[in-house]
Design a protein around this motif. Structure first.
Motif, short mmCIF file in Angstrom:
data_model
loop_
_atom_site.label_atom_id
_atom_site.label_comp_id
_atom_site.label_asym_id
_atom_site.label_seq_id
_atom_site.Cartn_x
_atom_site.Cartn_y
_atom_site.Cartn_z
N ALA A 95 0.84 -1.31 -0.06
CA ALA A 95 -0.22 0.14 0.14
C ALA A 95 0.69 1.14 0.00
O ALA A 95 0.69 2.21 -0.70
CB ALA A 95 -0.82 -0.24 1.26
N LEU A 96 2.01 1.33 0.96
CA LEU A 96 2.91 2.28 0.79
C LEU A 96 3.68 2.71 -0.39
O LEU A 96 3.79 3.71 -1.16
CB LEU A 96 3.96 2.05 1.87
CG LEU A 96 4.83 3.34 1.99
CD1 LEU A 96 4.18 4.81 2.26
CD2 LEU A 96 5.87 3.04 3.31
N ILE A 97 3.95 1.50 -1.02
CA ILE A 97 4.57 1.54 -2.47
C ILE A 97 3.73 2.09 -3.43
O ILE A 97 3.86 2.99 -4.38
CB ILE A 97 5.07 0.39 -2.90
CG1 ILE A 97 6.31 -0.44 -2.42
CG2 ILE A 97 5.25 0.35 -4.55
CD1 ILE A 97 6.87 -1.70 -2.53
N GLY A 98 2.40 1.94 -3.47
CA GLY A 98 1.29 2.63 -4.09
C GLY A 98 1.30 4.15 -3.83
O GLY A 98 1.05 4.80 -5.08
N THR A 115 0.84 10.74 3.59
CA THR A 115 1.51 9.32 3.53
C THR A 115 2.66 9.25 3.37
O THR A 115 3.73 8.71 4.04
CB THR A 115 0.68 8.52 2.69
OG1 THR A 115 -0.64 8.29 3.00
CG2 THR A 115 1.37 6.89 2.86
N VAL A 116 3.45 10.19 2.12
CA VAL A 116 4.78 10.30 2.06
C VAL A 116 5.50 10.93 3.24
O VAL A 116 6.73 10.27 3.35
CB VAL A 116 4.97 11.09 0.45
CG1 VAL A 116 6.36 11.48 0.38
CG2 VAL A 116 4.18 10.59 -0.46
N ARG A 117 5.10 11.84 3.74
CA ARG A 117 5.87 12.47 4.91
C ARG A 117 5.72 11.51 6.15
O ARG A 117 7.11 11.48 6.55
CB ARG A 117 4.89 13.80 5.50
CG ARG A 117 4.98 15.00 4.45
CD ARG A 117 4.23 16.38 4.88
NE ARG A 117 4.34 17.53 4.02
CZ ARG A 117 3.58 18.27 4.06
NH1 ARG A 117 2.60 18.63 5.01
NH2 ARG A 117 3.92 19.29 3.38
N MET A 118 4.87 10.78 6.19
CA MET A 118 5.04 9.78 7.24
C MET A 118 6.00 8.68 6.87
O MET A 118 6.80 7.78 7.68
CB MET A 118 3.63 9.16 7.57
CG MET A 118 2.50 9.97 8.09
SD MET A 118 0.96 9.36 8.23
CE MET A 118 1.37 7.72 9.33
N ALA A 119 6.23 8.34 5.75
CA ALA A 119 7.26 7.30 5.08
C ALA A 119 8.62 7.63 5.37
O ALA A 119 9.38 7.02 5.63
CB ALA A 119 6.90 6.97 3.64
N PHE A 120 8.83 9.14 5.35
CA PHE A 120 10.24 9.66 5.74
C PHE A 120 10.20 10.34 6.93
O PHE A 120 11.27 11.09 7.15
CB PHE A 120 10.41 10.70 4.46
CG PHE A 120 10.69 10.22 3.05
CD1 PHE A 120 11.88 9.63 2.72
CD2 PHE A 120 9.61 10.19 2.05
CE1 PHE A 120 11.97 9.19 1.44
CE2 PHE A 120 9.89 9.65 0.98
CZ PHE A 120 10.92 9.16 0.51
N ALA A 121 9.54 9.99 7.69
CA ALA A 121 9.37 10.46 9.44
C ALA A 121 10.57 9.97 9.80
O ALA A 121 10.88 8.65 9.85
CB ALA A 121 8.26 10.05 10.17
N GLY A 122 11.37 10.86 10.72
CA GLY A 122 12.71 10.28 11.32
C GLY A 122 13.64 10.46 10.56
O GLY A 122 14.73 10.25 10.80
N THR A 123 13.82 10.87 9.08
CA THR A 123 14.83 11.07 8.39
C THR A 123 15.09 12.59 8.11
O THR A 123 14.29 13.56 8.37
CB THR A 123 14.78 10.35 7.07
OG1 THR A 123 13.59 10.69 6.41
CG2 THR A 123 14.45 8.98 7.51
N ASN A 124 16.07 12.87 7.31
CA ASN A 124 16.40 14.34 6.98
C ASN A 124 15.86 14.69 5.63
O ASN A 124 16.28 15.65 4.93
CB ASN A 124 17.86 14.44 7.20
CG ASN A 124 18.58 14.37 8.44
OD1 ASN A 124 17.81 14.63 9.50
ND2 ASN A 124 19.64 14.00 8.64
N VAL A 125 14.95 13.74 5.14
CA VAL A 125 14.50 13.97 3.72
C VAL A 125 13.06 15.02 3.93
O VAL A 125 12.27 14.55 4.74
CB VAL A 125 14.05 12.64 3.09
CG1 VAL A 125 13.49 12.76 1.79
CG2 VAL A 125 15.31 11.87 3.05
#
Length: 282
Positions: A95-98, A115-125
């Motif tokens: 689901a995240l890949i989609g 959803t994209v922001r949650m996927a990169f949460a905890g990183t410097n992206v």
């Protein structure tokens, strides 16, 4: 009457009851009542229904919890917990890949962006970086590699479980093992034969006499077996049945009738009724 009108597979599952004096007293109290019913019993199936009804009455009197959904006769097909967890991880990753693919394609709906922001949460992206598309591609590739690793883990665990079960069946029940290894039968897809062709086919096999040419080895085997004393016929006495019931575990998994050995031991009139059925005396 309730037990006789209920099919075997729809009977409630009898629970294990505590071996207390109160429960034993309830079982003994039903013994005098069973005499009248068992004397009027016509066959073993009716006797089993009477005993199951008595066991059900005991469970209701002592307040034991009964299952009203019936009993399952087949093997349990529940998915193991470890496989359920891995499959949930795979579903979430897909689901995240989609969502990431949609964002990379230009879809900037608030739900996708969140959803994209949650996927990169905890990183410097950050989504405002110039190389965000490269970061998205790397994230998608990482998720695909994880899905492949989880899939291999499921296959590895499944193969290990299959080998374990096959080794266990080979030690306990080889017939069941070989039956599970057989390939499924493929039914024909041609036209269904009519009644006349079916009768003619089977009549040619069973109605016409066939003369077999016996080989010389049959005479040799017959001469060698001529001096063998035949085995005495096996006679099962009521004492054998009573001894087998006495030695059986109380709460061993019951058969299709759902009656444990505990009830066969507790209901004393059952012994006399078994003797009558075994000896043919009514």
């Amino acid at each position: 009457m309730e037990t006789r009108s209920t099919p075997l597979e729809n009977r409630p599952r009898l629970p294990r009851i505590a071996l207390s004096k109160r429960n034993r007293a309830v079982v003994r109290a039903l013994n005098p009542m069973l005499v009248t019913y068992l004397e009027a019993s016509r066959d073993l199936c009716e006797t089993d229904s009477i005993l199951f009804g008595a066991a059900l009455a005991v469970c209701r009197i002592i307040g034991a919890k009964l299952s009203t959904a019936g009993r399952t006769t087949g093997q349990s097909s529940a998915i193991p917990a470890w496989r359920t967890r891995i499959e949930e991880r795979i579903a979430k990753a897909r689901a995240l890949i989609g969502r990431l693919t949609c964002f990379r394609s230009g879809n900037t709906r608030p739900r996708i962006v969140r959803t994209v922001r949650m996927a990169f949460a905890g990183t410097n992206v950050s989504l405002s970086q110039p190389d965000i598309m490269q970061k998205l591609t790397e994230r998608i590739d990482d998720l695909k590699q994880r899905i492949a690793a989880w899939g291999k883990r499921i296959r590895r665990y499944t193969e290990s479980s299959t080998r374990f079960n096959q080794n266990r069946f080979f030690q306990s029940d080889q017939k069941r093992l070989y039956k599970s290894l057989e390939r499924p039968m493929v039914s024909g897809t041609g036209p269904v034969p009519n009644q006349a062709d079916t009768v003619a086919f089977w009549r040619s096999l069973w109605s016409e006499p066939v003369n077999h040419n016996e080989g010389p080895w049959t005479e040799v085997v017959a001469s060698q077996c001529a001096g063998i004393t035949p085995m005495d016929p096996v006679t099962i006495t009521p004492d054998d049945v009573a001894e087998a019931v006495r030695r059986a575990p109380n709460w061993k998994s019951p058969g299709l009738d759902g009656l444990h050995h505990y009830w066969l031991k507790g209901f004393v009139p059952y012994e006399s009724k078994t003797q009558e059925i075994t000896t043919g005396v009514k």
